[in-house]
Enzyme design. Structure first.
Site, PDB file in Angstrom:
ATOM      1  CB  THR A 135      -1.628 -10.771   6.584  1.00  0.00           C
ATOM      2  OG1 THR A 135      -2.827 -10.144   6.604  1.00  0.00           O
ATOM      3  CG2 THR A 135      -1.965 -12.000   5.634  1.00  0.00           C
ATOM      4  CG  ASP A 136      -5.898  -8.893   9.686  1.00  0.00           C
ATOM      5  OD1 ASP A 136      -5.459  -8.567   8.441  1.00  0.00           O
ATOM      6  OD2 ASP A 136      -6.639  -7.940  10.035  1.00  0.00           O
ATOM      7  CD  GLU A 137      -5.074  -8.393   3.948  1.00  0.00           C
ATOM      8  OE1 GLU A 137      -5.573  -8.984   2.696  1.00  0.00           O
ATOM      9  OE2 GLU A 137      -4.710  -7.316   3.882  1.00  0.00           O
ATOM     10  CE1 TYR A 160       0.183 -10.667   1.472  1.00  0.00           C
ATOM     11  CE2 TYR A 160      -1.957  -9.867   2.270  1.00  0.00           C
ATOM     12  CZ  TYR A 160      -0.735  -9.995   2.580  1.00  0.00           C
ATOM     13  OH  TYR A 160       0.122  -9.810   3.459  1.00  0.00           O
ATOM     14  CE  LYS A 164       2.086 -13.540   4.486  1.00  0.00           C
ATOM     15  NZ  LYS A 164       3.421 -13.378   4.731  1.00  0.00           N
TER      16      LYS A 164
HETATM   17  P1  NAD Z   1       6.609  -5.268   1.674  1.00  0.00           P
HETATM   18  O1  NAD Z   1       6.062  -5.539   0.264  1.00  0.00           O
HETATM   19  O2  NAD Z   1       7.038  -3.908   1.982  1.00  0.00           O
HETATM   20  O3  NAD Z   1       8.077  -5.757   1.625  1.00  0.00           O
HETATM   21  C1  NAD Z   1       8.474  -7.157   1.303  1.00  0.00           C
HETATM   22  C2  NAD Z   1      10.085  -7.304   1.147  1.00  0.00           C
HETATM   23  O4  NAD Z   1      10.085  -8.803   0.537  1.00  0.00           O
HETATM   24  C3  NAD Z   1      10.652  -6.419   0.234  1.00  0.00           C
HETATM   25  O5  NAD Z   1      11.936  -6.205   0.482  1.00  0.00           O
HETATM   26  C4  NAD Z   1      10.703  -7.205  -0.955  1.00  0.00           C
HETATM   27  O6  NAD Z   1      11.983  -6.948  -2.015  1.00  0.00           O
HETATM   28  C5  NAD Z   1      11.313  -8.706  -0.301  1.00  0.00           C
HETATM   29  N1  NAD Z   1      10.804  -9.881  -1.156  1.00  0.00           N
HETATM   30  C6  NAD Z   1       9.830 -10.162  -1.923  1.00  0.00           C
HETATM   31  N2  NAD Z   1       9.888 -11.225  -2.746  1.00  0.00           N
HETATM   32  C7  NAD Z   1      10.922 -11.772  -2.217  1.00  0.00           C
HETATM   33  C8  NAD Z   1      11.800 -13.166  -2.536  1.00  0.00           C
HETATM   34  N3  NAD Z   1      11.191 -13.927  -3.423  1.00  0.00           N
HETATM   35  N4  NAD Z   1      13.034 -13.352  -2.137  1.00  0.00           N
HETATM   36  C9  NAD Z   1      13.367 -12.327  -0.867  1.00  0.00           C
HETATM   37  N5  NAD Z   1      12.971 -11.289  -0.782  1.00  0.00           N
HETATM   38  C10 NAD Z   1      11.571 -10.793  -1.372  1.00  0.00           C
HETATM   39  O7  NAD Z   1       5.916  -5.817   2.729  1.00  0.00           O
HETATM   40  P2  NAD Z   1       5.602  -5.233   4.211  1.00  0.00           P
HETATM   41  O8  NAD Z   1       4.468  -4.744   4.417  1.00  0.00           O
HETATM   42  O9  NAD Z   1       6.934  -4.855   4.825  1.00  0.00           O
HETATM   43  O10 NAD Z   1       5.437  -6.913   4.893  1.00  0.00           O
HETATM   44  C11 NAD Z   1       6.080  -8.037   5.399  1.00  0.00           C
HETATM   45  C12 NAD Z   1       5.480  -9.189   5.758  1.00  0.00           C
HETATM   46  O11 NAD Z   1       4.458  -8.705   6.854  1.00  0.00           O
HETATM   47  C13 NAD Z   1       4.695  -9.675   4.703  1.00  0.00           C
HETATM   48  O12 NAD Z   1       4.843 -11.178   4.717  1.00  0.00           O
HETATM   49  C14 NAD Z   1       3.132  -9.631   4.746  1.00  0.00           C
HETATM   50  O13 NAD Z   1       2.393 -10.397   4.430  1.00  0.00           O
HETATM   51  C15 NAD Z   1       3.253  -9.467   6.340  1.00  0.00           C
HETATM   52  N6  NAD Z   1       2.044  -8.244   6.741  1.00  0.00           N
HETATM   53  C16 NAD Z   1       1.964  -7.201   6.169  1.00  0.00           C
HETATM   54  C17 NAD Z   1       1.018  -6.201   6.928  1.00  0.00           C
HETATM   55  C18 NAD Z   1       1.068  -4.909   6.455  1.00  0.00           C
HETATM   56  O14 NAD Z   1       0.128  -4.173   6.877  1.00  0.00           O
HETATM   57  N7  NAD Z   1       1.830  -4.322   5.539  1.00  0.00           N
HETATM   58  C19 NAD Z   1       0.169  -6.746   7.875  1.00  0.00           C
HETATM   59  C20 NAD Z   1       0.304  -8.089   8.283  1.00  0.00           C
HETATM   60  C21 NAD Z   1       1.425  -8.862   7.844  1.00  0.00           C
HETATM   61  P1  TYD Z   2      -4.539  -1.592   1.375  1.00  0.00           P
HETATM   62  O1  TYD Z   2      -3.489  -0.645   1.989  1.00  0.00           O
HETATM   63  O2  TYD Z   2      -4.300  -2.264  -0.022  1.00  0.00           O
HETATM   64  O3  TYD Z   2      -4.342  -2.799   2.307  1.00  0.00           O
HETATM   65  P2  TYD Z   2      -5.242  -4.090   2.404  1.00  0.00           P
HETATM   66  O4  TYD Z   2      -5.992  -4.332   1.100  1.00  0.00           O
HETATM   67  O5  TYD Z   2      -4.200  -5.229   2.621  1.00  0.00           O
HETATM   68  O6  TYD Z   2      -6.110  -3.992   3.565  1.00  0.00           O
HETATM   69  O7  TYD Z   2      -5.974  -1.007   1.428  1.00  0.00           O
HETATM   70  C1  TYD Z   2      -6.440  -0.867   2.666  1.00  0.00           C
HETATM   71  C2  TYD Z   2      -8.026  -0.461   2.497  1.00  0.00           C
HETATM   72  O8  TYD Z   2      -8.101   0.544   1.693  1.00  0.00           O
HETATM   73  C3  TYD Z   2      -8.589  -1.465   1.680  1.00  0.00           C
HETATM   74  O9  TYD Z   2     -10.047  -1.590   2.026  1.00  0.00           O
HETATM   75  C4  TYD Z   2      -8.788  -1.086   0.036  1.00  0.00           C
HETATM   76  C5  TYD Z   2      -8.889   0.500   0.461  1.00  0.00           C
HETATM   77  N1  TYD Z   2      -8.224   1.225  -0.791  1.00  0.00           N
HETATM   78  C6  TYD Z   2      -9.014   2.024  -1.302  1.00  0.00           C
HETATM   79  O10 TYD Z   2     -10.019   2.373  -1.276  1.00  0.00           O
HETATM   80  N2  TYD Z   2      -8.239   3.113  -2.239  1.00  0.00           N
HETATM   81  C7  TYD Z   2      -6.834   2.638  -2.879  1.00  0.00           C
HETATM   82  O11 TYD Z   2      -6.410   3.383  -3.635  1.00  0.00           O
HETATM   83  C8  TYD Z   2      -6.208   1.664  -1.878  1.00  0.00           C
HETATM   84  C9  TYD Z   2      -4.698   1.287  -2.255  1.00  0.00           C
HETATM   85  C10 TYD Z   2      -6.877   0.890  -0.963  1.00  0.00           C
END
Ligand code: NAD
Ligand code: TYD
Length: 356
Positions: A135-137, A160, A164
């Protein structure tokens, strides 16, 4: 055939990735290892068309369990590992950080170890890839100017992003120390179908639908750089097929928006679909609530490297893909109901009780 092990494929991005790649790469077979936490839903992948289903295999298992990883990686010959599994929600990491360290750090470590053994057993094949999705975070918070590049120092703010960041460091170490062909991607916020409704966009869509409060943290002016999930999947395919081991690629949509802008946009989109009149506009449901502790102000990605070196750029416009995301949720309320378990309701209560 190419054979890939995917972790966390029942989550939001993993589900979209598996559906997309099985469709556009008929020579790919996938084994999906997922522990099925609250965020993983195997039914996301149950109704695949038969030509995709026969190239898909699900195994329930936890990446913290080295023995299951070693078993899978010794039983099958994989061309690579694509590692999505993680605890992914910042708010949950603030309230209970431990599982974030266990899964994101120790789980990644165990997966790297098992992959290294599997890779050695295959005679250290040059073409093997370990793609670590991050993630960019990890870069922390930007001021009003500038972008995250691959050279930006890590400066994570939440448990988190700290977990990461640790897993990224481990991935890089396994490349430098053991030569495992690790590639790392750092992507901005994704949106699209199958996203668990704890994240901003799906949470707001469902609260608007149900006329519940729309909790906006702080002043609502935090900025995220939004990317449609299929654009992210396309970038990942580029990286696994053409990326250089040891390299990091930033992935971003170039669609910076303040949170409050997104919430207003969703109110307008939903109101037009639900036939709600101006005087009953959903924006009246917006409630500014206590800010998230350690809330990063702005994320913005400089994606020049992946554009120049791998020829990737996002195809979807933010406004159009957001509309299609809204429509997906409205047409898939059965899915929404199935993921909103008792656990989900308890989470919403705990996270939002002290924010008013
Ligand atoms: P998500 O939370 O929707 O899905 C996570 C999945 O991992 C789930 O299916 C869960 O059951 C599985 N999981 C969790 N713990 C586990 C374990 N111990 N063993 C096996 N499986 C396990 O997450 P997502 O949004 O699909 O993100 C996927 C990846 O991409 C993550 O690594 C996240 O850090 C990264 N990412 C997400 C975003 C975003 O905006 N969602 C952006 C950048 C990077
Ligand atoms: P989120 O979807 O949790 O992603 P991330 O924290 O990984 O960026 O949140 C996106 C943005 O929205 C973040 O600045 C937090 C804000 N946010 C709210 O203002 N209200 C909410 O209920 C949630 C879940 C997020």
């Amino acid at each position: 055939m190419k054979n890939y092990l995917i972790t966390g494929g029942c989550g939001f991005i993993g589900t979209n990735f598996i559906r997309h790649v099985l469709t556009i790469r008929p020579d790919w077979r996938i084994v999906n290892l997922d522990a099925l936490t609250y965020a993983g839903n195997p039914s996301n992948l149950e109704n695949l068309p038969s030509d995709l289903a026969k190239r898909y295999h699900f195994v329930r298992g936890d990446i913290r369990d080295g023995s299951i990883l070693e078993k899978i990686l010794s039983e099958e010959k994989f061309d690579g590992v694509i590692h999505f599994a993680a605890e992914s929600h910042v708010d949950r990491s603030i309230l209970s950080p431990e599982t974030f360290l266990e899964t994101n750090v120790m789980g990644t470590f165990r997966l790297l170890e098992a992959s290294l053994k599997g890779w050695h057993a295959l005679g250290k094949q040059d073409s093997f890839r370990f793609l670590h999705i991050s993630t960019d975070e990890v870069y922390g918070s930007l001021g009003p100017d500038g972008y995250f590049t691959e050279q930006t120092p890590y400066d994570p703010s939440s448990p988190y992003s700290a977990a990461k960041a640790s897993s990224d460091h481990l991935g890089r170490a396994y490349f430098r120390t053991y030569g495992l062909p690790v590639l790392i991607t750092n992507c901005s916020n994704n949106y699209g179908p199958y996203q668990f409704p704890e994240k901003l966009i799906p949470l707001m869509i469902l609260n608007i639908l149900e006329k519940k409060q729309l909790p906006v943290y702080g002043d609502g002016k935090n900025i995220r750089d939004w990317l449609f999930v299929i654009d992210h999947c396309e970038a990942l395919i580029k990286v696994i097929e053409e990326g250089v081991p040891g390299e990091t690629y930033n992935i971003g949509g170039g669609a910076e928006r303040e949170n409050i802008e997104i919430v207003h946009l969703l109110c307008d989109l939903m109101d037009s679909r639900l036939g709600r009149l101006k005087k009953e506009s959903s924006s009246r449901l917006i409630k500014y609530v206590t800010d998230r502790p350690g809330h990063d102000r702005r994320y913005a990605i400089d994606a020049t490297k992946i554009k120049k070196e791998l020829g990737w750029s996002p195809k979807y416009s933010f406004e159009k893909a957001l509309e299609s995301t809204v429509d997906w949720y409205l047409h898939n309320m059965g899915w929404v109901d199935s993921v909103r378990s008792g656990e989900y309701r308890r989470w919403i209560e705990v996270n939002y009780q002290d924010r008013s």
